[in-house]
Scaffold this motif. Structure first.
Motif, PDB file in Angstrom:
ATOM      1  N   LEU A 100      66.662  45.661  33.661  1.00 33.10           N
ATOM      2  CA  LEU A 100      66.943  45.001  34.935  1.00 33.10           C
ATOM      3  C   LEU A 100      65.656  44.688  35.680  1.00 33.10           C
ATOM      4  CD1 LEU A 100      69.915  47.252  36.090  1.00 33.10           C
ATOM      5  CD2 LEU A 100      70.035  45.068  34.891  1.00 33.10           C
ATOM      6  N   SER A 101      64.714  45.619  35.621  1.00 30.03           N
ATOM      7  CA  SER A 101      63.437  45.388  36.293  1.00 30.03           C
ATOM      8  C   SER A 101      62.429  46.376  35.742  1.00 30.03           C
ATOM      9  CB  SER A 101      63.562  45.557  37.805  1.00 30.03           C
ATOM     10  OG  SER A 101      63.814  46.918  38.102  1.00 30.03           O
ATOM     11  N   ARG A 102      61.156  46.077  35.999  1.00 26.41           N
ATOM     12  CA  ARG A 102      60.131  46.980  35.486  1.00 26.41           C
ATOM     13  C   ARG A 102      58.950  46.975  36.422  1.00 26.41           C
ATOM     14  NH1 ARG A 102      56.318  46.592  30.152  1.00 26.41           N
ATOM     15  NH2 ARG A 102      55.217  48.299  31.104  1.00 26.41           N
ATOM     16  N   THR A 103      58.359  48.145  36.617  1.00 27.16           N
ATOM     17  CA  THR A 103      57.086  48.259  37.331  1.00 27.16           C
ATOM     18  C   THR A 103      56.095  48.904  36.367  1.00 27.16           C
ATOM     19  OG1 THR A 103      57.593  50.447  38.189  1.00 27.16           O
ATOM     20  CG2 THR A 103      58.260  48.574  39.543  1.00 27.16           C
ATOM     21  N   ASN A 129      55.103  51.935  36.080  1.00 26.65           N
ATOM     22  CA  ASN A 129      55.460  53.215  35.452  1.00 26.65           C
ATOM     23  C   ASN A 129      56.959  53.478  35.361  1.00 26.65           C
ATOM     24  OD1 ASN A 129      56.146  53.849  38.050  1.00 26.65           O
ATOM     25  ND2 ASN A 129      54.246  54.965  38.462  1.00 26.65           N
ATOM     26  N   GLU A 130      57.767  52.459  35.586  1.00 26.02           N
ATOM     27  CA  GLU A 130      59.206  52.699  35.541  1.00 26.02           C
ATOM     28  C   GLU A 130      59.971  51.442  35.123  1.00 26.02           C
ATOM     29  OE1 GLU A 130      61.218  55.183  38.633  1.00 26.02           O
ATOM     30  OE2 GLU A 130      62.317  53.331  39.040  1.00 26.02           O
ATOM     31  N   VAL A 131      61.022  51.679  34.318  1.00 25.82           N
ATOM     32  CA  VAL A 131      61.932  50.593  33.954  1.00 25.82           C
ATOM     33  C   VAL A 131      63.310  50.936  34.484  1.00 25.82           C
ATOM     34  CG1 VAL A 131      62.992  49.311  32.064  1.00 25.82           C
ATOM     35  CG2 VAL A 131      60.698  50.212  31.804  1.00 25.82           C
ATOM     36  N   ARG A 132      63.978  49.940  34.999  1.00 25.86           N
ATOM     37  CA  ARG A 132      65.391  50.115  35.332  1.00 25.86           C
ATOM     38  C   ARG A 132      66.202  49.377  34.292  1.00 25.86           C
ATOM     39  NH1 ARG A 132      66.709  51.497  40.990  1.00 25.86           N
ATOM     40  NH2 ARG A 132      64.764  52.219  41.897  1.00 25.86           N
ATOM     41  N   SER A 133      67.188  50.077  33.738  1.00 24.21           N
ATOM     42  CA  SER A 133      67.977  49.458  32.674  1.00 24.21           C
ATOM     43  C   SER A 133      69.417  49.935  32.772  1.00 24.21           C
ATOM     44  CB  SER A 133      67.393  49.824  31.311  1.00 24.21           C
ATOM     45  OG  SER A 133      67.398  51.223  31.150  1.00 24.21           O
ATOM     46  N   GLN A 134      70.277  49.226  32.074  1.00 29.94           N
ATOM     47  CA  GLN A 134      71.665  49.672  32.009  1.00 29.94           C
ATOM     48  C   GLN A 134      72.284  49.269  30.690  1.00 29.94           C
ATOM     49  OE1 GLN A 134      73.568  47.744  35.402  1.00 29.94           O
ATOM     50  NE2 GLN A 134      74.428  46.199  34.047  1.00 29.94           N
ATOM     51  N   GLY A 135      73.397  49.932  30.349  1.00 28.68           N
ATOM     52  CA  GLY A 135      74.093  49.622  29.107  1.00 28.68           C
ATOM     53  C   GLY A 135      75.473  50.265  29.118  1.00 28.68           C
ATOM     54  N   SER A 136      76.420  49.624  28.448  1.00 29.88           N
ATOM     55  CA  SER A 136      77.787  50.140  28.432  1.00 29.88           C
ATOM     56  C   SER A 136      77.944  51.261  27.420  1.00 29.88           C
ATOM     57  CB  SER A 136      78.766  49.030  28.049  1.00 29.88           C
ATOM     58  OG  SER A 136      78.792  48.058  29.059  1.00 29.88           O
ATOM     59  N   PHE A 137      78.874  52.176  27.732  1.00 31.18           N
ATOM     60  CA  PHE A 137      79.262  53.172  26.745  1.00 31.18           C
ATOM     61  C   PHE A 137      80.769  53.196  26.598  1.00 31.18           C
ATOM     62  CE2 PHE A 137      78.910  55.626  30.763  1.00 31.18           C
ATOM     63  CZ  PHE A 137      80.203  56.137  30.867  1.00 31.18           C
ATOM     64  N   ARG A 175      66.888  54.921  35.403  1.00 31.11           N
ATOM     65  CA  ARG A 175      65.493  54.725  35.768  1.00 31.11           C
ATOM     66  C   ARG A 175      64.679  55.503  34.738  1.00 31.11           C
ATOM     67  NH1 ARG A 175      63.182  56.447  40.394  1.00 31.11           N
ATOM     68  NH2 ARG A 175      64.645  58.132  40.712  1.00 31.11           N
ATOM     69  N   ILE A 176      63.887  54.791  33.980  1.00 30.79           N
ATOM     70  CA  ILE A 176      63.162  55.404  32.875  1.00 30.79           C
ATOM     71  C   ILE A 176      61.677  55.463  33.195  1.00 30.79           C
ATOM     72  CG2 ILE A 176      62.551  55.162  30.433  1.00 30.79           C
ATOM     73  CD1 ILE A 176      65.221  53.719  30.035  1.00 30.79           C
ATOM     74  N   SER A 177      61.117  56.638  33.020  1.00 34.64           N
ATOM     75  CA  SER A 177      59.689  56.819  33.290  1.00 34.64           C
ATOM     76  C   SER A 177      58.850  56.318  32.118  1.00 34.64           C
ATOM     77  CB  SER A 177      59.397  58.302  33.535  1.00 34.64           C
ATOM     78  OG  SER A 177      58.010  58.519  33.496  1.00 34.64           O
ATOM     79  N   LEU A 178      57.788  55.609  32.439  1.00 35.52           N
ATOM     80  CA  LEU A 178      56.851  55.147  31.403  1.00 35.52           C
ATOM     81  C   LEU A 178      55.574  55.990  31.408  1.00 35.52           C
ATOM     82  CD1 LEU A 178      57.146  51.281  31.973  1.00 35.52           C
ATOM     83  CD2 LEU A 178      58.368  52.688  30.316  1.00 35.52           C
ATOM     84  N   GLU A 179      55.601  57.078  32.175  1.00 30.31           N
ATOM     85  CA  GLU A 179      54.370  57.852  32.360  1.00 30.31           C
ATOM     86  C   GLU A 179      54.027  58.719  31.161  1.00 30.31           C
ATOM     87  OE1 GLU A 179      55.189  59.640  36.118  1.00 30.31           O
ATOM     88  OE2 GLU A 179      54.180  58.023  37.213  1.00 30.31           O
TER      89      GLU A 179
END
Lengths: 417, 161
Positions: free
Chosen positions: B95-98, B100-108, B130-134
């Motif tokens: 959805l977006s990225r900075t 050190n962080e990515v915002r993402s989504q997905g169905s389950f 919210r996924i850390s890239l650090e």
């Protein structure tokens, strides 16, 4: 051959021996709906905080029947049948919302928020043709209106206008505990959990009238001293035996040979990596009690487990299952820290709760047997065979008290019938 | 997604989602907290609560400690009927990225199988992350919300979604 309701009740001679068929018999279940949920009993509908503004509504169920709780322009709370008088269409489908009027989607019959029918299309016909007869009186076709009781922010309703006043219904032994939680501070809804438990609805009442099980089944409770039989406790029931409170004061857990010795579920040395989940802070309104669990027959359980508060609504869905709807709440003037605390502690409750999950599971395990070993029975003889209150938790008196009342009503021997 | 770096990031996220699902499906619950950062947040929350801004979640863990406690209670403390889970995941979306962080989504879509009973649908919904890239070794969740559409849970939610 199908067993009749009366045959089941005949087998149910005394409340300490409970025949399996009371959890499975279809005719008996229909009679329970009519006597308890649709009869002279108050059933839980919701919290006023769920419909704060004019036009707000909540759809829910009393027994299996769909109802709508509404807030009208005058500020009153109404509970009406969710059923158009024209063709029975369920008027509202959303769980919550805001509308100006209740309008049926099918032919647009239009009702006020209190259920009064105020308009039907083509009443006088179109171009002089059709229309309703001259003697068709709108107000005679208003939505079924349930009698409503509001008590410091919680709302109950009954289909039977002859149901006694709500405080009278609770009874003088229960009302002080009810009023303890619902003491008048405005409530704040924190959210919902919903689960379908594959067991008879009465098994849920038994569970919360059973102070015997938490110290055995719920390892989490006993280990952290949230509920165990060496605590000061009190079992209260109303004069009729239908409602109950299980009341306890927390101690500090740990080992006590009489209580924890030989109990396989006690986990000595069990430590939490993060203790915020049991970061209990005493609240002014508690008095001496840390836990008060109320069963308000037949439709709701009121939970105060330290800082975690919820209503747990029972919606029966046939003899073999019920929906269990948890509304967690706090008070409007709670600090942010208190709200966070209530939410942390909520991990113990609901369909994924450290203790409540176990209740749903064992209820299902019971039901599985009741449906197949139909000649089986349950035993409720801990602390004798009598009914009434107790000053300790090594007892099944509250279960017997409920079934004493149940039998009286189901056999038509009670005034509430 | 034009640059190779973006494609690699997308693949790494997809792999993380799938590894998480495999972990749950294989019953390797003890590895679950490792998918999160030290202060990582996990919630399994009914969509009705999420959409209305109500904070209650069926499961709410804030930080490694609470995640580990949940694992301990599930594995060693609670009484429930044993079951298998099977996650079927839709492809993730970034959805977006900075920096050190990515915002993402997905169905389950999660099925549940208990002994003596046909497989049933446990839950459908979406992860919102919210996924850390650090941590250069591995992508980790700063926050994983499992927002479930299946409001009426078939009795118990034993394992995290």
């Amino acid at each position: 051959m199908v067993t009749t309701a009366d045959e089941v009740l005949q087998k149910f001679e005394a409340p300490h021996r409970i025949p399996a068929e009371i959890y499975t018999n279809a005719e008996l279940y229909e009679r329970e709906l009519n006597k308890f949920f649709y009869g002279r009993h108050w059933c839980y509908v919701g919290l006023e905080a769920e419909v704060p503004a004019a036009g707000d509504f909540k759809t829910t169920f009393v027994g299996e029947r769909g109802v709508i709780m509404t807030r009208d322009a005058e500020g009153s709370v109404n509970v009406v049948e969710n059923r158009c008088q024209h063709k029975g269409v369920r008027l509202l489908q959303s769980p919550f919302g805001n509308v100006k009027r209740l309008v049926c989607p099918y032919h647009q019959w239009c009702y006020k928020m209190n259920g009064t029918l105020i308009g039907v299309p083509y009443r006088a016909g179109v171009q002089g043709q059709g229309g309703y007869p001259a003697d068709f009186v709108l107000k005679e076709h208003s939505l079924g209106q349930l009698k409503v009781a509001r008590y410091n922010g919680i709302v109950f309703a009954t289909f039977d206008d002859d149901t006694p006043s709500f405080p009278e219904y609770l009874g003088s032994a229960i009302e002080p505990y009810f009023k303890r939680t619902f003491h008048g501070r405005p409530l704040k809804v924190l959210g919902y959990n919903r689960q379908r438990i594959r067991g008879n609805w009465k098994l849920m009442h038994e569970n919360i009238k059973d102070p015997y099980h938490p110290g055995l089944l719920h390892a989490f409770f006993i280990t952290f001293g949230l509920w165990r039989p060496d605590q000061r406790s009190r079992m209260v029931t109303d004069a009729l035996g239908r409602h109950a409170c299980m009341i306890s004061a927390r101690n500090y857990g740990g080992r006590n040979e009489e209580v924890t010795g030989g109990i396989s579920s006690f986990k000595e040395g069990m430590q939490l990596a993060d203790a915020r989940i049991i970061d209990v802070v005493k609240e002014d309104w508690w008095g001496d009690h840390t836990v008060v669990m109320q069963t308000i027959f037949p439709s709701v359980i009121i939970q105060q487990q330290v800082n975690s508060l919820s209503t747990r609504q029972i919606i029966p869905r046939g003899p073999g299952q019920f929906d269990f709807v948890w509304t967690h709440f706090g008070y409007e003037d709670d600090s942010a820290e208190m709200t966070t605390r209530r939410l942390h502690q909520a991990n113990l409750f609901g369909p994924a709760g450290y203790v409540s999950l176990e209740d749903g599971e064992v209820i299902e395990f019971s039901q599985q047997s009741h449906e197949t070993y139909v000649c089986g029975q349950s035993i409720a003889e801990l602390d004798g065979r009598g009914t009434g209150p107790a000053e300790h938790m090594v007892t099944e008196t509250l279960i017997r008290s409920m079934y004493r009342y149940y039998l009286d009503v189901m056999r038509g021997q009670h005034a509430a019938d | 997604m034009q640059r190779t770096e973006d494609v690699e990031l997308y693949l790494a996220i997809a792999e993380t989602y799938q590894a998480y699902a495999d972990c749950m499906d294989q019953g390797q619950l003890d590895q679950w907290p490792g998918f999160f950062t030290e202060h990582g947040v996990y919630k399994a929350q009914a969509r009705e609560n999420f959409d209305r801004g109500l904070p209650l979640a069926a499961i709410a863990c804030a930080g490694r400690g609470m995640l580990e406690d949940r694992v301990f209670v599930i594995s060693k403390v609670m009484v429930y009927a044993p079951r298998y889970l099977r996650h079927i995941l839709g492809p993730p979306r970034i959805l977006s990225r900075t920096q050190n962080e990515v915002r993402s989504q997905g169905s389950f879509c999660i099925y549940q199988t208990l002994a003596h009973r046909p497989t049933e649908l446990l839950s459908v919904g979406r992860y919102q992350d919210r996924i850390s890239l650090e941590d250069h070794e591995r992508l980790k969740f700063r926050e994983r919300l499992a927002i479930y559409d299946s409001l009426l849970i078939p009795n118990s939610l034993v394992f995290p979604l």
